[in-house]
Enzyme design. Structure first.
Site, mmCIF file in Angstrom:
data_model
loop_
_atom_site.group_PDB
_atom_site.id
_atom_site.type_symbol
_atom_site.label_atom_id
_atom_site.label_comp_id
_atom_site.label_asym_id
_atom_site.label_seq_id
_atom_site.Cartn_x
_atom_site.Cartn_y
_atom_site.Cartn_z
ATOM 1 N N ARG A 1 27.685 -36.467 -21.048
ATOM 2 C CA ARG A 1 27.689 -35.024 -20.702
ATOM 3 C C ARG A 1 27.020 -34.158 -21.763
ATOM 4 O O ARG A 1 27.287 -32.966 -21.874
ATOM 5 C CB ARG A 1 29.105 -34.517 -20.448
ATOM 6 C CG ARG A 1 29.757 -35.194 -19.267
ATOM 7 C CD ARG A 1 30.841 -34.343 -18.646
ATOM 8 N NE ARG A 1 31.399 -35.030 -17.492
ATOM 9 C CZ ARG A 1 32.428 -35.861 -17.558
ATOM 10 N NH1 ARG A 1 33.014 -36.125 -18.715
ATOM 11 N NH2 ARG A 1 32.865 -36.434 -16.472
ATOM 12 N N LYS B 1 13.404 -26.881 -21.550
ATOM 13 C CA LYS B 1 13.174 -27.441 -20.209
ATOM 14 C C LYS B 1 13.032 -28.945 -20.362
ATOM 15 O O LYS B 1 12.179 -29.419 -21.121
ATOM 16 C CB LYS B 1 11.890 -26.876 -19.596
ATOM 17 C CG LYS B 1 12.081 -25.543 -18.906
ATOM 18 C CD LYS B 1 10.849 -25.174 -18.096
ATOM 19 C CE LYS B 1 11.000 -23.824 -17.457
ATOM 20 N NZ LYS B 1 9.750 -23.374 -16.795
ATOM 21 N N GLU C 1 -3.212 -24.261 -23.699
ATOM 22 C CA GLU C 1 -1.919 -23.566 -23.766
ATOM 23 C C GLU C 1 -1.925 -22.504 -24.875
ATOM 24 O O GLU C 1 -1.302 -21.457 -24.738
ATOM 25 C CB GLU C 1 -0.771 -24.564 -24.011
ATOM 26 C CG GLU C 1 -0.551 -25.570 -22.893
ATOM 27 C CD GLU C 1 0.280 -25.015 -21.721
ATOM 28 O OE1 GLU C 1 0.725 -23.852 -21.791
ATOM 29 O OE2 GLU C 1 0.462 -25.766 -20.739
ATOM 30 N N LYS D 1 6.617 -18.141 -27.557
ATOM 31 C CA LYS D 1 7.443 -18.863 -26.596
ATOM 32 C C LYS D 1 8.921 -18.597 -26.881
ATOM 33 O O LYS D 1 9.709 -18.324 -25.966
ATOM 34 C CB LYS D 1 7.149 -20.358 -26.657
ATOM 35 C CG LYS D 1 8.090 -21.140 -25.764
ATOM 36 C CD LYS D 1 7.451 -22.120 -24.889
ATOM 37 C CE LYS D 1 8.421 -22.607 -23.822
ATOM 38 N NZ LYS D 1 8.015 -23.836 -23.208
ATOM 39 N N GLU E 1 14.556 -18.826 -16.784
ATOM 40 C CA GLU E 1 13.449 -18.400 -15.913
ATOM 41 C C GLU E 1 13.896 -17.622 -14.676
ATOM 42 O O GLU E 1 13.584 -17.973 -13.543
ATOM 43 C CB GLU E 1 12.583 -19.607 -15.505
ATOM 44 C CG GLU E 1 11.195 -19.160 -15.042
ATOM 45 C CD GLU E 1 10.210 -20.305 -14.917
ATOM 46 O OE1 GLU E 1 10.125 -21.142 -15.829
ATOM 47 O OE2 GLU E 1 9.511 -20.333 -13.898
ATOM 48 N N ARG F 1 10.262 -15.418 -18.233
ATOM 49 C CA ARG F 1 9.786 -16.755 -18.624
ATOM 50 C C ARG F 1 8.658 -17.223 -17.708
ATOM 51 O O ARG F 1 7.818 -18.029 -18.110
ATOM 52 C CB ARG F 1 10.942 -17.770 -18.634
ATOM 53 C CG ARG F 1 10.513 -19.120 -19.190
ATOM 54 C CD ARG F 1 11.685 -20.005 -19.587
ATOM 55 N NE ARG F 1 11.181 -21.264 -20.124
ATOM 56 C CZ ARG F 1 11.907 -22.134 -20.818
ATOM 57 N NH1 ARG F 1 13.163 -21.884 -21.074
ATOM 58 N NH2 ARG F 1 11.367 -23.263 -21.267
ATOM 59 N N ASN G 1 3.823 -19.217 -17.059
ATOM 60 C CA ASN G 1 3.114 -19.951 -16.006
ATOM 61 C C ASN G 1 1.763 -19.336 -15.685
ATOM 62 O O ASN G 1 1.183 -19.632 -14.632
ATOM 63 C CB ASN G 1 3.968 -20.016 -14.736
ATOM 64 C CG ASN G 1 5.226 -20.832 -14.955
ATOM 65 O OD1 ASN G 1 5.208 -21.796 -15.713
ATOM 66 N ND2 ASN G 1 6.314 -20.435 -14.332
ATOM 67 N N HIS H 1 -0.859 -21.357 -13.934
ATOM 68 C CA HIS H 1 -0.239 -22.593 -13.446
ATOM 69 C C HIS H 1 -0.266 -22.745 -11.929
ATOM 70 O O HIS H 1 -0.204 -23.862 -11.430
ATOM 71 C CB HIS H 1 1.197 -22.708 -13.959
ATOM 72 C CG HIS H 1 1.272 -23.164 -15.390
ATOM 73 N ND1 HIS H 1 0.708 -22.456 -16.429
ATOM 74 C CD2 HIS H 1 1.832 -24.265 -15.955
ATOM 75 C CE1 HIS H 1 0.941 -23.096 -17.572
ATOM 76 N NE2 HIS H 1 1.606 -24.196 -17.308
ATOM 77 N N HIS I 1 -1.551 -26.205 -10.777
ATOM 78 C CA HIS I 1 -0.762 -27.209 -10.039
ATOM 79 C C HIS I 1 -1.510 -27.671 -8.788
ATOM 80 O O HIS I 1 -1.470 -28.855 -8.439
ATOM 81 C CB HIS I 1 0.617 -26.645 -9.678
ATOM 82 C CG HIS I 1 1.513 -26.532 -10.881
ATOM 83 N ND1 HIS I 1 2.584 -25.680 -10.940
ATOM 84 C CD2 HIS I 1 1.487 -27.157 -12.086
ATOM 85 C CE1 HIS I 1 3.177 -25.790 -12.133
ATOM 86 N NE2 HIS I 1 2.520 -26.674 -12.830
ATOM 87 N N HIS J 1 -3.275 -31.684 -17.886
ATOM 88 C CA HIS J 1 -2.529 -30.458 -17.581
ATOM 89 C C HIS J 1 -3.120 -29.242 -18.329
ATOM 90 O O HIS J 1 -3.363 -28.193 -17.734
ATOM 91 C CB HIS J 1 -1.054 -30.633 -17.923
ATOM 92 C CG HIS J 1 -0.256 -29.388 -17.693
ATOM 93 N ND1 HIS J 1 0.018 -28.901 -16.430
ATOM 94 C CD2 HIS J 1 0.294 -28.497 -18.566
ATOM 95 C CE1 HIS J 1 0.709 -27.775 -16.530
ATOM 96 N NE2 HIS J 1 0.898 -27.510 -17.817
HETATM 97 N N1 GLY Z 1 6.254 -24.578 -19.925
HETATM 98 C C1 GLY Z 1 6.779 -23.405 -19.386
HETATM 99 C C2 GLY Z 1 8.172 -23.092 -19.844
HETATM 100 O O1 GLY Z 1 8.664 -23.707 -20.751
HETATM 101 O O2 GLY Z 1 8.793 -22.234 -19.283
#
Ligand code: GLY
Length: 375
Positions: A122, A144, A186, A228, A238, A242, A246, A249, A253, A267
């Site tokens: 957990r 993430k 990025e 970031k 998000e 956040r 993107n 993106h 994608h 990417h």
């Molecule tokens: N890579 C996008 C984020 O971490 O929200």
């Protein structure tokens, strides 16, 4: 010089340490986080050859015992079978609730190991040691974690913040030009989305960045991580801001799906191309100055980064198919695509109010320019 960006999330604050030769100091950096002098390291075969012995030496120099699991390199590793293997291996190693797991590698390893740490007993703590530029400036920070599903990328996962991030900029010298430049996509994104001065700095230091000058790399990684961290603090899960991360993106994608998530398009390359398309669209909708997309293209050309769909080898589907692929994006709400567009370089914003015709026309123009340039 080692720089620190602190991420002060309540109850799970951590430092991102950025600098040269950090791998050699990893034992000393990690020791204060350990309840007992023992860690489990998960890496991939490519990174293990290059960097695992240095990490093991650094740990053992501080009296920290380590065991390691090496998974295959590549995106296919971000899947249930390798995730299961990783979790079961960690249990076999008797990793306890108060222990620390180390993710040594790029975004694939960071995401998979972070997710394993999130669910193991957990939740155990984990340290990110990102070895790609993309992982240092993006995926290792912000919590993430996850794996891909047959239905799409990153559809299974959890938010689980690391206890520490060690971004050793010296390891970036071992990247191929293509991987390094993909990560730069990025870095460019951060200037575009929220800091014009950082974009201008990149314009002035394009040559230093291209030649991987350590001073320039240290600044680029630190500023990206600061931006970031700031966004993650405002919106960890998000629900709003956040999503600005993107930028580019939605297009990226669709292009990644159209190229089968293969080596045809990395990417970060897709992000750079997606950013130019987002700025083209913003200019066409009269939201930003016509010069902004040209300035972006000039920076990408100076550093040798991918800049347009013309830089993707092989066949691409037509504009309508790309648009359909965009609609598979997980940011679609009630069938409406969400775009990150810009009012200027450094001023991105989110909108669902984009005429579909304009997007289709933009894609048609981009594909037509591509066939002209290949004639
Ligand atoms: N890579 C996008 C984020 O971490 O929200």
């Amino acid at each position: 010089m080692i720089q620190t960006v602190h991420v002060p999330l309540p109850g799970r604050a951590y430092d991102v340490r950025i600098g040269p030769d950090l791998l050699a100091r990893a034992g000393a950096e990690i020791a204060p986080h350990l309840a007992r002098p023992r860690v489990a390291v998960v890496t991939d075969a490519h990174v293990a050859d290059l960097h695992l012995p240095a990490l093991e030496r650094a740990l053992s120099a501080e009296g920290i015992a380590s065991v390691s699991l090496t998974l295959p390199a590549g995106e296919a590793t971000k899947s249930w079978p390798h995730f299961t293997r990783c979790v079961e291996w960690l249990l076999d190693q008797q990793v306890e609730r108060r222990d620390v797991v180390i993710a040594l590698g790029g975004g694939v390893i960071g995401d998979l190991v972070g997710f394993a740490a999130a669910v193991l007993r957990r939740g155990v703590r984990f340290v990110q040691v990102p070895t790609s530029l993309l992982a240092q400036v993006d995926s290792s920070v912000g919590g993430k974690t996850g794996i891909n599903a047959p239905q799409g990328k990153n559809l299974i996962g959890a938010f689980h913040q690391p206890a520490l991030v060690l971004a050793d900029i010296s390891v970036l010298q071992s990247l191929t030009d293509r991987d390094f430049l993909a990560g730069m996509g990025e870095v460019v994104k951060y200037g575009l989305l929220g800091d014009e001065r950082f974009f201008e700095w990149q314009e002035r230091h394009a040559e230093d960045l291209k030649t991987r000058d350590p001073g320039a790399l240290g600044h680029a990684v630190r500023r990206s991580v600061e931006m970031k961290a700031d966004i993650v603090l405002r919106d960890e899960t998000e629900q709003g801001d956040r999503a600005l991360l993107n930028l580019g993106h939605t297009f990226c994608h669709a292009l990644e799906a159209a190229t089968g998530y293969s080596n045809r398009l990395l990417h970060g390359e897709g992000v750079a191309i997606g950013c130019t398309l987002a700025f083209d669209l913003s200019a066409q909708l009269g939201l930003c100055a016509q010069e902004d997309p040209s300035r972006l293209r000039a920076l990408l050309a100076q550093t040798g980064m991918a800049a347009s769909v013309g830089d993707i080898d092989g066949d691409l589907p037509d504009a309508q198919t790309l648009l359909d692929l965009m609609k598979q994006d997980k940011k679609v709400v009630d069938g409406k695509l969400t775009f990150i567009l810009a009012r200027a370089i450094g001023e991105a914003f989110m909108t669902s109010d984009v005429p579909q015709d304009a997007v289709e026309q933009l894609l048609e123009d981009a594909l037509a320019a591509r066939s002209l340039s290949s004639c």
